[in-house]
Structure formats: C-alpha cells, structure tokens
Design a protein around this motif. Structure first.
Motif, mmCIF file in Angstrom:
data_model
loop_
_atom_site.group_PDB
_atom_site.id
_atom_site.type_symbol
_atom_site.label_atom_id
_atom_site.label_comp_id
_atom_site.label_asym_id
_atom_site.label_seq_id
_atom_site.Cartn_x
_atom_site.Cartn_y
_atom_site.Cartn_z
ATOM 1 N N ALA A 143 29.450 -40.651 -53.278
ATOM 2 C CA ALA A 143 28.349 -39.682 -53.279
ATOM 3 C C ALA A 143 28.089 -39.130 -54.665
ATOM 4 O O ALA A 143 26.933 -38.922 -55.058
ATOM 5 N N ASP A 144 29.142 -38.883 -55.423
ATOM 6 C CA ASP A 144 28.967 -38.358 -56.783
ATOM 7 C C ASP A 144 28.230 -39.356 -57.664
ATOM 8 O O ASP A 144 27.403 -38.974 -58.508
ATOM 9 N N LYS A 145 28.493 -40.643 -57.473
ATOM 10 C CA LYS A 145 27.780 -41.674 -58.234
ATOM 11 C C LYS A 145 26.336 -41.794 -57.753
ATOM 12 O O LYS A 145 25.428 -42.045 -58.545
ATOM 13 N N VAL A 146 26.137 -41.615 -56.450
ATOM 14 C CA VAL A 146 24.779 -41.658 -55.888
ATOM 15 C C VAL A 146 23.910 -40.582 -56.524
ATOM 16 O O VAL A 146 22.746 -40.810 -56.864
ATOM 17 N N GLU A 151 19.414 -39.386 -59.338
ATOM 18 C CA GLU A 151 19.024 -38.128 -59.987
ATOM 19 C C GLU A 151 18.830 -37.019 -58.954
ATOM 20 O O GLU A 151 17.818 -36.320 -58.935
ATOM 21 N N LEU A 152 19.824 -36.858 -58.105
ATOM 22 C CA LEU A 152 19.802 -35.811 -57.091
ATOM 23 C C LEU A 152 20.508 -34.564 -57.615
ATOM 24 O O LEU A 152 21.225 -34.608 -58.616
ATOM 25 N N GLY A 153 20.299 -33.442 -56.915
ATOM 26 C CA GLY A 153 20.949 -32.215 -57.288
ATOM 27 C C GLY A 153 22.398 -32.174 -56.830
ATOM 28 O O GLY A 153 22.822 -32.992 -56.007
ATOM 29 N N PRO A 154 23.167 -31.218 -57.337
ATOM 30 C CA PRO A 154 24.579 -31.083 -56.952
ATOM 31 C C PRO A 154 24.743 -30.921 -55.441
ATOM 32 O O PRO A 154 24.068 -30.111 -54.813
ATOM 33 N N GLN A 156 23.810 -32.907 -53.131
ATOM 34 C CA GLN A 156 22.852 -33.673 -52.320
ATOM 35 C C GLN A 156 23.360 -35.085 -52.026
ATOM 36 O O GLN A 156 23.054 -35.653 -50.976
ATOM 37 N N GLY A 157 24.112 -35.653 -52.935
ATOM 38 C CA GLY A 157 24.671 -36.987 -52.698
ATOM 39 C C GLY A 157 25.631 -36.989 -51.525
ATOM 40 O O GLY A 157 25.649 -37.927 -50.732
ATOM 41 N N ARG A 158 26.419 -35.933 -51.406
ATOM 42 C CA ARG A 158 27.379 -35.861 -50.302
ATOM 43 C C ARG A 158 26.651 -35.712 -48.965
ATOM 44 O O ARG A 158 27.047 -36.316 -47.966
#
Length: 218
Positions: A143-146, A151-154, A156-158
């Motif tokens: 998720a952190d790499k996603v 270019e998502l916000g903190p 949001q990947g998770r």
C-alpha cells in the motif's frame, strides 16, 4: 512405507528449510487441484511420499501448515503485484495489475475464506493471529508503494488495498461461468454470465474504488 531420500535424516538448517518448502509446495498443489476438499495432513504426506510424523517435524498441526501456506501465498502475491507497478501507470492499468496478479496466484484468494474458517474452528489462535498479522504487513508494504505510484494521500493506499482485497474476494463469488454449461444458454444469458467472470467483475468496481479514494480527503 519407504521415505523419500531427500527427507531422510536432515542435517542442517538449509536442509530443513528445503523440506519445509517441499511440504508447502505439495500442499499448494493439493489446494489448487481440489479447493473444496477438506485439507488434511495425511493427504499431503501421501502425495509427498513421507509419513505424517515427518510433516509434524516441520508443522505443529494442520492449522499451522495452512497458515504457513497462506502467509507464503500472501507474500508472493503482494511482492509480484508491486513488481508490476510503475510510475505514470493509469488507474485502469493499476487495477489490471492487481487482478492479473490474482489470476496468476489463485491460491491467495482461494485460501482467504479457508483461513477464516480455521480461525472459527481453532482452539488456539496464536499462530492464526501471527499469520493474519504477517499478511497485513505485506499488504501495508504494498500500500505504501501504491501511494507513491498513484500519487495518493497518506493512508489512502492502505484503504485502497483493503478495498481491493475485499473486492477480489467478492468477484470470486460472482464468477459463475465455470459452474454452468455455456453451450446451451441463450445468447443474452451467456453474455450476462460472461460479464461476471472474475476479471470483469473485479474491474467493474475497481476503477470506481480508485476514483472514490482520490476524492476522499487524506
């Protein structure tokens, strides 16, 4: 019964690791060949050509074997998915990378509901907890790499990865094409059934999920 030569008298950590991997490999083959059959130590041992006691040298019980297999599948799934990401990829390409990884690694999505049943049935949940936590760490790392690639916000990947895993499992339930004899179906019905295969069922919701995540304030 005669014991496989490569399982006789392990003498090093490397040999023990190789035996453990061989057991997991055979267990994975069994799972993929007959996902609806009850998973047993005796069947794995018979297919591998060893005694059940040999299996128990490496895994405490059936649940330990299953959760170990689940974590290995989860690690392979998320590492392969991340390897398919690249800068500048479209949302559609990102969604396709996820579901194509699922198609390439069917064991992960197959085992998820099985593990939930193990959680319900198990008297001791210590190693179940460890397995679920390990999968969570793999998913979080992905998720952190996603977030970086899309270019998502903190955070949001998770949220997106959690939603994708749940959507993938739902798409499995929607996929009925393999259960029906397609030759005798009315063309309109056939088209409807095919529209709910695993890949299409996932993609129909995945792009909307990405769009929705982008619109949520981090």
């Amino acid at each position: 019964m005669s014991i496989r030569e490569d399982f006789v008298r392990p003498r090093s950590d490397r040999e023990n690791a190789a035996r453990r991997a061989a057991i997991l490999d055979e267990a994975e083959k069994l799972l993929l060949e007959a996902p609806n059959q009850r998973f047993s130590i005796s069947t794995v041992a018979q297919r591998l050509g060893v005694s059940q006691s040999t299996i128990f040298l490496h895994f405490r019980n059936r649940e330990d074997l299953m959760t170990s297999l689940y974590t290995r599948m989860g690690r392979n799934f998320f590492e392969t998915f991340v390897s398919r990401l690249h800068e500048g990829m479209s949302d559609r390409a990102f969604c396709e990378a996820f579901i194509d990884t699922s198609v390439a690694y069917p064991g992960f999505r197959t085992m998820r509901p099985m593990i939930m049943r193990v959680v319900e049935e198990s008297l001791s949940q210590d190693y179940i907890h460890d397995a679920v936590r390990e999968i969570y760490l793999y998913r979080t790392a992905a998720a952190d790499k996603v977030e970086a690639f899309l270019e998502l916000g903190p955070g949001q990947g998770r949220r997106l990865m959690k939603g994708f895993v749940n959507l993938m499992c739902g798409a499995v339930q929607a996929d009925v094409a393999g259960l029906l004899a397609m030759d005798g179906l009315d063309p309109d019905v056939k088209d409807g059934v095919l529209s709910f295969d695993l890949r299409d069922a996932f993609l129909s919701g995945a792009e909307l999920l990405v769009l929705g995540i982008r619109q949520i304030e981090p």
